[in-house]
Each structure stands twice: as structure tokens, then as C-alpha cells.
Design a protein around this motif. Structure first.
Motif, PDB file in Angstrom:
ATOM      1  N   LEU A 140       1.322  -2.156  -7.192  1.00  0.00           N
ATOM      2  CA  LEU A 140       1.943  -0.875  -6.864  1.00  0.00           C
ATOM      3  C   LEU A 140       2.452  -0.858  -5.423  1.00  0.00           C
ATOM      4  N   ARG A 141       1.701  -1.474  -4.518  1.00  0.00           N
ATOM      5  CA  ARG A 141       2.128  -1.537  -3.113  1.00  0.00           C
ATOM      6  C   ARG A 141       3.453  -2.276  -3.011  1.00  0.00           C
ATOM      7  N   LYS A 142       3.537  -3.415  -3.694  1.00  0.00           N
ATOM      8  CA  LYS A 142       4.764  -4.201  -3.645  1.00  0.00           C
ATOM      9  C   LYS A 142       5.931  -3.475  -4.303  1.00  0.00           C
ATOM     10  N   SER A 143       5.658  -2.762  -5.391  1.00  0.00           N
ATOM     11  CA  SER A 143       6.738  -2.021  -6.051  1.00  0.00           C
ATOM     12  C   SER A 143       7.226  -0.859  -5.181  1.00  0.00           C
ATOM     13  N   ASN A 144       6.369  -0.404  -4.260  1.00  0.00           N
ATOM     14  CA  ASN A 144       6.765   0.621  -3.293  1.00  0.00           C
ATOM     15  C   ASN A 144       7.332   0.000  -2.015  1.00  0.00           C
ATOM     16  N   LYS A 145       7.494  -1.340  -2.041  1.00  0.00           N
ATOM     17  CA  LYS A 145       8.054  -2.089  -0.915  1.00  0.00           C
ATOM     18  C   LYS A 145       7.292  -1.850   0.390  1.00  0.00           C
ATOM     19  N   LEU A 146       5.965  -1.860   0.265  1.00  0.00           N
ATOM     20  CA  LEU A 146       5.101  -1.698   1.439  1.00  0.00           C
ATOM     21  C   LEU A 146       4.367  -2.998   1.720  1.00  0.00           C
ATOM     22  N   THR A 147       4.194  -3.320   2.989  1.00  0.00           N
ATOM     23  CA  THR A 147       3.335  -4.429   3.375  1.00  0.00           C
ATOM     24  C   THR A 147       1.896  -3.918   3.419  1.00  0.00           C
ATOM     25  N   GLU A 171      -4.704   5.060   7.082  1.00  0.00           N
ATOM     26  CA  GLU A 171      -5.581   5.021   8.259  1.00  0.00           C
ATOM     27  C   GLU A 171      -6.847   4.180   8.071  1.00  0.00           C
ATOM     28  N   ILE A 172      -6.646   2.961   7.540  1.00  0.00           N
ATOM     29  CA  ILE A 172      -7.743   1.992   7.500  1.00  0.00           C
ATOM     30  C   ILE A 172      -7.201   0.660   8.022  1.00  0.00           C
ATOM     31  N   GLY A 173      -8.082  -0.274   8.301  1.00  0.00           N
ATOM     32  CA  GLY A 173      -7.663  -1.571   8.819  1.00  0.00           C
ATOM     33  C   GLY A 173      -6.936  -2.398   7.785  1.00  0.00           C
ATOM     34  N   THR A 174      -5.983  -3.190   8.266  1.00  0.00           N
ATOM     35  CA  THR A 174      -5.222  -4.069   7.372  1.00  0.00           C
ATOM     36  C   THR A 174      -6.150  -5.019   6.613  1.00  0.00           C
ATOM     37  N   SER A 175      -7.182  -5.516   7.287  1.00  0.00           N
ATOM     38  CA  SER A 175      -8.093  -6.439   6.607  1.00  0.00           C
ATOM     39  C   SER A 175      -8.785  -5.754   5.433  1.00  0.00           C
ATOM     40  N   ASN A 176      -9.029  -4.441   5.540  1.00  0.00           N
ATOM     41  CA  ASN A 176      -9.644  -3.714   4.426  1.00  0.00           C
ATOM     42  C   ASN A 176      -8.717  -3.673   3.212  1.00  0.00           C
ATOM     43  N   ILE A 177      -7.426  -3.516   3.443  1.00  0.00           N
ATOM     44  CA  ILE A 177      -6.462  -3.556   2.331  1.00  0.00           C
ATOM     45  C   ILE A 177      -6.535  -4.921   1.660  1.00  0.00           C
ATOM     46  N   SER A 178      -6.579  -5.960   2.463  1.00  0.00           N
ATOM     47  CA  SER A 178      -6.678  -7.315   1.920  1.00  0.00           C
ATOM     48  C   SER A 178      -7.949  -7.470   1.091  1.00  0.00           C
ATOM     49  N   TYR A 179      -9.064  -6.993   1.613  1.00  0.00           N
ATOM     50  CA  TYR A 179     -10.332  -7.096   0.885  1.00  0.00           C
ATOM     51  C   TYR A 179     -10.313  -6.293  -0.418  1.00  0.00           C
ATOM     52  N   ILE A 180      -9.682  -5.132  -0.390  1.00  0.00           N
ATOM     53  CA  ILE A 180      -9.572  -4.312  -1.605  1.00  0.00           C
ATOM     54  C   ILE A 180      -8.705  -5.043  -2.634  1.00  0.00           C
ATOM     55  N   GLU A 181      -7.567  -5.568  -2.181  1.00  0.00           N
ATOM     56  CA  GLU A 181      -6.643  -6.227  -3.107  1.00  0.00           C
ATOM     57  C   GLU A 181      -7.214  -7.516  -3.698  1.00  0.00           C
TER      58      GLU A 181
END
Length: 85
Positions: free
Chosen positions: A20-27, A36-46
Motif C-alpha cells: 500500500l505504501r508503494k502504491s501511494n508512492k511513498l518511501t 511520526e515514528i522512526g524510519t527503522s520502525n517502518i522497516s521492522y513493521i514491513e
């Protein structure tokens, strides 16, 4: 068995959020900033390493323009296999 099911759900949720993130063209950085969370947390969630809190799930859904339940709309057969195995 419960751990295996939970790990599969975390991984599937992570893949769905990434899709969904990619389909919304978001990094990952842009999504992290929006909610408002750390980028590493997004990576860990994904990657299924972290399971987001209900509050974070709500923010992710809003940022991706979907309802929370849509984050859990994995392929039905895969979900059934995950539960049965």
C-alpha cells in the motif's frame, strides 16, 4: 503453533503495508514522517519484526488512505494456509 500463526500474520501485514505504501508512492522515510515514528520502525513493521500498536496501525491506515481492516486484507488462501499450518 500460535507463534507461527502470529509470525505469519505479522509478515503478511508488513507486506500489505509495504504494498500500500508503494502504491501511494511513498518511501519508508515519507511514511515514517507522516505518522511520526522512526524510519527503522517502518522497516521492522514491513519485514514482520515489529507488530504496530493499535495507535500506529490507525496512523498507518490514515496515511495510506485505507481503513484499518484493509491492512489485513491478505490473499484469502494464504491466510487460510497460515491458520491451518
Amino acid at each position: 503453533k500460535d507463534n507461527v500463526v502470529m509470525n505469519n500474520i505479522k509478515k503478511r501485514l508488513g507486506r500489505r503495508i509495504q504494498e500500500l505504501r508503494k502504491s501511494n508512492k511513498l518511501t519508508q522515510e515519507q511514511l515514517a514522517e507522516k505518522i511520526e515514528i522512526g524510519t527503522s520502525n517502518i522497516s521492522y513493521i514491513e519485514t514482520g519484526k515489529f507488530y504496530p500498536t493499535p495507535e500506529t496501525l490507525g496512523k498507518i491506515a490514515k496515511a495510506l488512505n485505507v481503513e484499518i481492516y484493509e491492512l489485513y486484507m491478505f490473499e484469502q488462501n494464504r491466510l487460510m494456509n497460515c491458520v491451518q499450518n
